[in-house]
Design a protein around this motif. Structure first.
Motif, PDB file in Angstrom:
ATOM      1  N   GLN A   1       0.820  -1.277  -0.090  1.00 31.81           N
ATOM      2  CA  GLN A   1      -0.079  -0.009  -0.026  1.00 31.81           C
ATOM      3  C   GLN A   1       0.839   1.136  -0.069  1.00 31.81           C
ATOM      4  N   ALA A   2       2.072   0.954   0.716  1.00 31.78           N
ATOM      5  CA  ALA A   2       2.689   2.298   0.865  1.00 31.78           C
ATOM      6  C   ALA A   2       3.852   2.607  -0.527  1.00 31.78           C
ATOM      7  N   VAL A   3       3.877   1.410  -1.295  1.00 32.54           N
ATOM      8  CA  VAL A   3       4.706   1.698  -2.642  1.00 32.54           C
ATOM      9  C   VAL A   3       3.420   2.320  -3.291  1.00 32.54           C
ATOM     10  N   ARG A   4       2.386   2.106  -3.334  1.00 34.07           N
ATOM     11  CA  ARG A   4       1.555   2.575  -4.485  1.00 34.07           C
ATOM     12  C   ARG A   4       1.170   4.297  -4.000  1.00 34.07           C
ATOM     13  N   LYS A   5       1.404   4.566  -3.026  1.00 38.03           N
ATOM     14  CA  LYS A   5       1.326   5.916  -2.463  1.00 38.03           C
ATOM     15  C   LYS A   5       2.649   6.687  -3.478  1.00 38.03           C
ATOM     16  N   MET A   6       3.467   6.013  -3.892  1.00 35.91           N
ATOM     17  CA  MET A   6       4.473   6.710  -4.459  1.00 35.91           C
ATOM     18  C   MET A   6       4.402   7.112  -6.025  1.00 35.91           C
ATOM     19  N   GLY A   7       3.093   6.847  -6.436  1.00 35.15           N
ATOM     20  CA  GLY A   7       2.839   6.943  -7.843  1.00 35.15           C
ATOM     21  C   GLY A   7       3.313   6.017  -8.672  1.00 35.15           C
ATOM     22  N   LYS A   8       2.559   5.611  -9.989  1.00 38.62           N
ATOM     23  CA  LYS A   8       2.997   4.402 -10.773  1.00 38.62           C
ATOM     24  C   LYS A   8       4.355   4.157 -11.122  1.00 38.62           C
TER      25      LYS A   8
ATOM     26  N   ASN B   1       4.893  11.910  -0.018  1.00 38.80           N
ATOM     27  CA  ASN B   1       3.509  11.334  -0.056  1.00 38.80           C
ATOM     28  C   ASN B   1       3.784  10.263   1.228  1.00 38.80           C
ATOM     29  N   LEU B   2       4.751   9.825   1.616  1.00 42.48           N
ATOM     30  CA  LEU B   2       5.138   8.665   2.612  1.00 42.48           C
ATOM     31  C   LEU B   2       5.003   9.310   4.019  1.00 42.48           C
ATOM     32  N   THR B   3       4.418   8.583   4.912  1.00 39.53           N
ATOM     33  CA  THR B   3       4.519   8.773   6.257  1.00 39.53           C
ATOM     34  C   THR B   3       6.064   8.356   6.760  1.00 39.53           C
ATOM     35  N   LEU B   4       6.272   8.539   8.078  1.00 37.82           N
ATOM     36  CA  LEU B   4       7.424   8.282   8.605  1.00 37.82           C
ATOM     37  C   LEU B   4       7.262   6.582   8.707  1.00 37.82           C
ATOM     38  N   GLY B   5       6.274   6.418   9.066  1.00 35.70           N
ATOM     39  CA  GLY B   5       5.672   4.764   9.302  1.00 35.70           C
ATOM     40  C   GLY B   5       6.081   3.969   7.974  1.00 35.70           C
ATOM     41  N   ASP B   6       5.333   4.534   7.082  1.00 33.08           N
ATOM     42  CA  ASP B   6       5.494   4.002   5.617  1.00 33.08           C
ATOM     43  C   ASP B   6       6.916   3.767   5.010  1.00 33.08           C
ATOM     44  N   ARG B   7       7.760   4.937   5.478  1.00 32.57           N
ATOM     45  CA  ARG B   7       8.975   4.927   4.883  1.00 32.57           C
ATOM     46  C   ARG B   7       9.859   3.899   5.591  1.00 32.57           C
ATOM     47  N   GLU B   8       9.974   3.700   6.901  1.00 28.90           N
ATOM     48  CA  GLU B   8      10.527   2.723   7.497  1.00 28.90           C
ATOM     49  C   GLU B   8      10.152   1.284   7.414  1.00 28.90           C
ATOM     50  N   ARG B   9       8.589   1.301   6.971  1.00 27.57           N
ATOM     51  CA  ARG B   9       8.375  -0.150   6.575  1.00 27.57           C
ATOM     52  C   ARG B   9       8.815  -0.447   5.153  1.00 27.57           C
ATOM     53  N   LEU B  10       9.060   0.651   4.387  1.00 22.31           N
ATOM     54  CA  LEU B  10       9.659   0.231   3.128  1.00 22.31           C
ATOM     55  C   LEU B  10      11.157  -0.029   3.081  1.00 22.31           C
TER      56      LEU B  10
END
Length: 405
Positions: free
Chosen positions: A188-195, A229-238
């Motif tokens: 889901q976080a990857v999709r926030k980055m745009g295609k 577009n990524l939250t801190l949690g999203d970035r660390e998850r990725l």
């Protein structure tokens, strides 16, 4: 995963409040901080809770000692616009993280810290059979991990503390970083980055995980850093997803080795208040000159005409800090041939020390007359530190299932 790369732009360092500082502090710590504050996102803190681990019976002088120390930091050039300056006890999240980390930290890790037994031996006159003293390295770990600091400036004797912090972060991430829906949240976080960026990230991740392509790993990390577009949690998850692990909640710090201070005391030993051999940053110039004029020299040089040996003279150690090569050659030749006297040898050192301290003392006097300014700097720093700490603790509580439903 060892660390989040963005975190390596952040530095954390602190000092126990000991009151007014001396030249040993300036050359051993503050000059390094002065450089770091312009290169990194620096957090410098007054470690007043750490002072309680050894001085819990007499805490009354800690507030004033903290105040005097902060004035010296600012007078020496630590800039509130370039670094966050705060007091540990005013960010209670430190205590909460310390408590939560204690739940997963093996007792043996604390007992094996080299300085634990060393300090007990050095401070025999104090009752240090307390949990606070045993657990102070863990409190240090909480200090570091709270701000996700990537770099911790330490001397060689403190590297073991940073290594233990790395182990604690690794253990925490191993236990709590693998969420049940980790891969789904990562996608889901990857999709926030745009295609376009999502496709690039997936290709780079595949190149690293399937082919061990280190260059792809570096490019993917850099790509994550640019994603607004990524939250801190999203970035660390990725970051964890990229390397094939779980979510990185507490990044592992790295030690930033600092050079050992070459600043000797007036007697040639390490400059320390306990030895009574210090030159304070705010000592009166006349007092400084008297201290330097009367400091011991080569004991074999009784008369002015006796040749001396600079290598056994404390004054020579000061020349190594303050004099250029030409001046040092003058000292070596003049002392060994008895063509210069000890007072003559001391004069350049006196002048250099006074010149170095003059702007610091002028600034300190200004700050002493502006207590509201100092309080404002501390209040702002504590507020900012607490904002960062709250973000970290929100992530930690969520990972440990301590959030309210």
């Amino acid at each position: 995963m060892s660390s989040v790369s963005a975190a390596h732009a952040r530095v954390l360092s602190g000092m126990r409040p000991t009151g007014r500082l001396h030249l040993g502090h300036y050359h051993g710590v503050l000059k390094n901080w002065l450089e770091l504050q312009h290169e990194y996102d620096c957090f410098f803190f007054v470690a007043d809770w750490h002072a309680l681990t050894t001085d819990y019976e007499q805490p009354g002088n800690i507030p004033q000692a903290s105040w005097e120390m902060v004035i010296d930091w600012l007078a020496a050039g630590i800039n509130a616009g370039s670094a966050t300056i705060f007091v540990q006890s005013r960010v209670p999240e430190h205590a909460e993280l310390h408590l939560l980390l204690s739940m997963i930290t093996p007792l043996g890790w604390l007992e094996r810290v080299p300085t634990y037994k060393d300090q007990q031996e050095k401070l025999k006159e104090k009752d240090l059979a307390t949990y606070g003293f045993l657990g102070y390295p863990l409190l240090q770990s909480a200090d570091i991990l709270m701000y996700r600091a990537g770099l911790v400036p330490v001397g060689e004797d403190q590297v073991a503390h940073v290594e233990m912090t790395r182990e604690i972060a690794r253990r925490f991430n191993h236990i709590y970083g693998r969420e049940a829906d980790f891969e789904e949240q990562a996608e889901q976080a990857v999709r926030k980055m745009g295609k376009k960026n999502a496709r690039l990230f997936s290709d780079l991740r595949r190149s690293y995980q399937e082919q061990g392509d280190q260059e792809a790993l570096g490019v993917a990390r850099a790509l994550l850093e640019t994603q607004a577009n990524l939250t801190l949690g999203d970035r660390e998850r990725l970051f964890g997803y990229l390397e094939g692990g779980g979510r990185v909640i507490l990044p592992e710090p790295k030690p930033l080795l600092t050079k050992a201070s070459k600043m000797p005391g007036l007697d040639g030993q390490k400059m320390s208040k306990s030895y009574g051999n210090t030159i304070g940053l705010r000592d009166d110039p006349a007092e400084i000159e008297k201290k330097l004029r009367t400091m011991p020299t080569d004991p074999q040089r009784v008369r002015r005409t006796d040749p001396g040996d600079p290598e056994v003279c404390p004054v020579w150690q000061f020349h190594q800090v303050y004099s250029d090569e030409a001046r040092r050659d003058w000292v070596q030749e003049g002392c060994r041939s008895a063509s210069i006297g000890c007072i003559e040898c001391k004069r350049p050192v006196i002048d250099a020390v006074l010149a170095e301290l003059e702007p610091i003392q002028n600034h300190a006097r200004e700050l002493e007359q502006q207590p509201e300014l100092v309080r404002s700097i501390l209040n702002d720093g504590c507020d900012h530190a607490r904002d960062v700490a709250r973000e970290t603790m929100a992530e930690v509580r969520h990972a440990m299932s301590l959030t309210q439903t």
